[in-house]
Design a protein around this motif. Sequence first.
Motif, short mmCIF file in Angstrom:
data_model
loop_
_atom_site.label_atom_id
_atom_site.label_comp_id
_atom_site.label_asym_id
_atom_site.label_seq_id
_atom_site.Cartn_x
_atom_site.Cartn_y
_atom_site.Cartn_z
N ALA A 242 -9.28 -8.83 -1.27
CA ALA A 242 -9.14 -10.27 -1.05
C ALA A 242 -10.48 -10.97 -0.95
N ILE A 271 -7.46 -7.98 3.80
CA ILE A 271 -7.16 -9.34 4.27
C ILE A 271 -7.75 -9.60 5.66
N ALA A 276 -11.80 -13.36 3.03
CA ALA A 276 -10.57 -13.11 2.28
C ALA A 276 -9.94 -14.43 1.83
N GLU A 278 -6.53 -15.09 -0.29
CA GLU A 278 -5.36 -14.57 -1.01
C GLU A 278 -4.90 -15.52 -2.11
N SER A 303 0.42 -8.41 1.05
CA SER A 303 -0.88 -8.48 1.73
C SER A 303 -1.02 -7.27 2.65
#
Length: 660
Positions: A242, A271, A276, A278, A303
């Motif tokens: 991520a 994550i 990070a 996403e 995740s």
Amino acid sequence: MPAARTGTPPARRTTYDPRANAQQARPGGPSFGPGGRPMGGRNTRPGQFGRPRPGSALPRKPVQVSTQEMASHKKVIKIEEQVTLQQLAAKMSLKATDVLMRLLSMGMTGVNINSTLDADTAKILASEFGWSVEDVAVSEQDTLTAAMQAGADVDEDVEMRPPIVTVMGHVDHGKTSLLDRIRKATVAEGEAGGITQHIGAYRVETQRGTIAFLDTPGHEAFTAMRARGASLTDIVILVVAADDGVMPQTKEAISHAQAAKVPIIVAVNKIDKPGADEDKIKRDLAALGLQPEEWGGETMFVSVSAKLGQGIDQLLESVLLLAEVQDLRANPKKRASGTVIEALLDRGRGPVARVMVQDGTLRTGDILLAGAAWGKVRAMTDELGRSVAEAGPATPVEVLGLNEVPSAGDPVHAVKDGKTAEEIAETRRKKASKTLIPQDSRVSLESITKNLQEADQLELKLIIKGDVQGSVEAITHALAKLSTEKVKVTIVNGAVGGITEGDVNLAVASKAIIVGFNVRPAGKAGALAENEGVEIRLYNIIYNAVDDIRSAMEGLLPATKVEKVLGRAEVRQVFKITKAGTVAGCMAVSGSVKRTAEARLIRDNVVIWTGRLSGLRRFKDDVKEVVEGFECGISLEGYSDIKERDLIESFEIEEVKTKL
């Protein structure tokens, strides 16, 4: 009565046709004398006896059937895969030289009457003479199918099997750490540099069911190994960090999975890290065709954090859900079939094949065919090193008992008897050589020498030895790609196993460097290499090997000489000194003038002298350097014709390494 009936027949070859008597009975027909000769002497008109007059009946001759007039169903030559040119000519009742000339006229070169022709070439050549060729050889697939028929193949025996999942992604995005968290082991810590070097296979028992995992290396040099991983898998877990995003190997992994038509589950890892993002990962992957489900696509995104264990259960749930949708089935009562994941040569155990069983059940004692290798399964161990008696569908095992090391990615089949396995293995061996040398390297020494002379190209020869076949292949391809117009990399040999005396002798003969990957010199090989002056480079991380070989290639190139101007001094006054000769009183106008550097004298923008300084002084002191804005006295080595307003330029020659 004719004389021929009362005495001995004359010693000559005659052709008797009983229908000729009917000709004698006709008015105007020819009359025959003794011996069946037509009467009338040598001056008989051609139309009288030789050729019939128009309208008269044709005399029938003995029936002679030529080869070209045979029935079409008789003009078929049956061969088994291949035939020599001489045998083909004999089957057609023709001279071998005539058939050879026809083949040469068709554009074929380098053939003679003893050359072996494949079925396709034989068909084309025979058709030139009005013949057809039929290949009656039993295909390898038919033989293999027949050899596996003894096992059960009934629909009632088919049952659900665990999914085979491949973990893919870029280097250091957390693939092995994720697997490590799933199976609660410490694989990543044992990898050199934290990077997976081989394909690893693991069978994991989860609370929701069994899953077989394949961990493929992420480094770009292992493209071929990752491609094999995608070809034998049911589901791909694409690991993307991520905090890093989509990388070249990420795109490559997607290409492999899409080419194999395998569904992808994206695991967005790391994550827990501060950077990070996403949503950025989803946007980037959506652009590559992986549309998230929440955006209306078909790709599952999960995740996870391999470090904290977050999202692991959800990931396994997604895998088993997708496997259920795919309805994966296998027949455990059949003879086993699968794929070689990896293969190596173990000093104590011999050839070892790591096999993923995809269908059927493999048992100890079965006759196993793996590519061009075959043998009886002497022992099997699972991924934890425990002995097992049998391996069902979606089970990875190490198999002992093969006669040689197969190639990674070879198909594996359990067959009914050793004779059939040996025949099929021999056929495969003939069709494809086991060597790892690239096709473009398989040329004669004369042609290599000629090409190098023509291209003025330097050459670096390598012998590659590795612990497993997949690594040797990967290194071979990675190093072969380093070839440039200036330096060519030639892979003299590539094989599995330790570095032996034979490798050292080959290196001496071919003037090559030995590259060892996770192997060491065996026996007296190290001492022999030292005595013979053969260099052995040992590595355990592939890109270290690639970087070193690139440096070695650059070392073969001649260094480029570059002139670097240090500074200039202007002659303001010239002094004639008895002991010192001519001394130029100068002012350093730019840069610096060095005592040890090269120098040139410039007058009216023309260089009239180049050499070295014999003296550089500040007042009465000898100095090494005079910088801009200071006065100095300069004397030139072996030259005295110096005039005011001349320029003395100080410069150095630097050797710069040529880059590839």
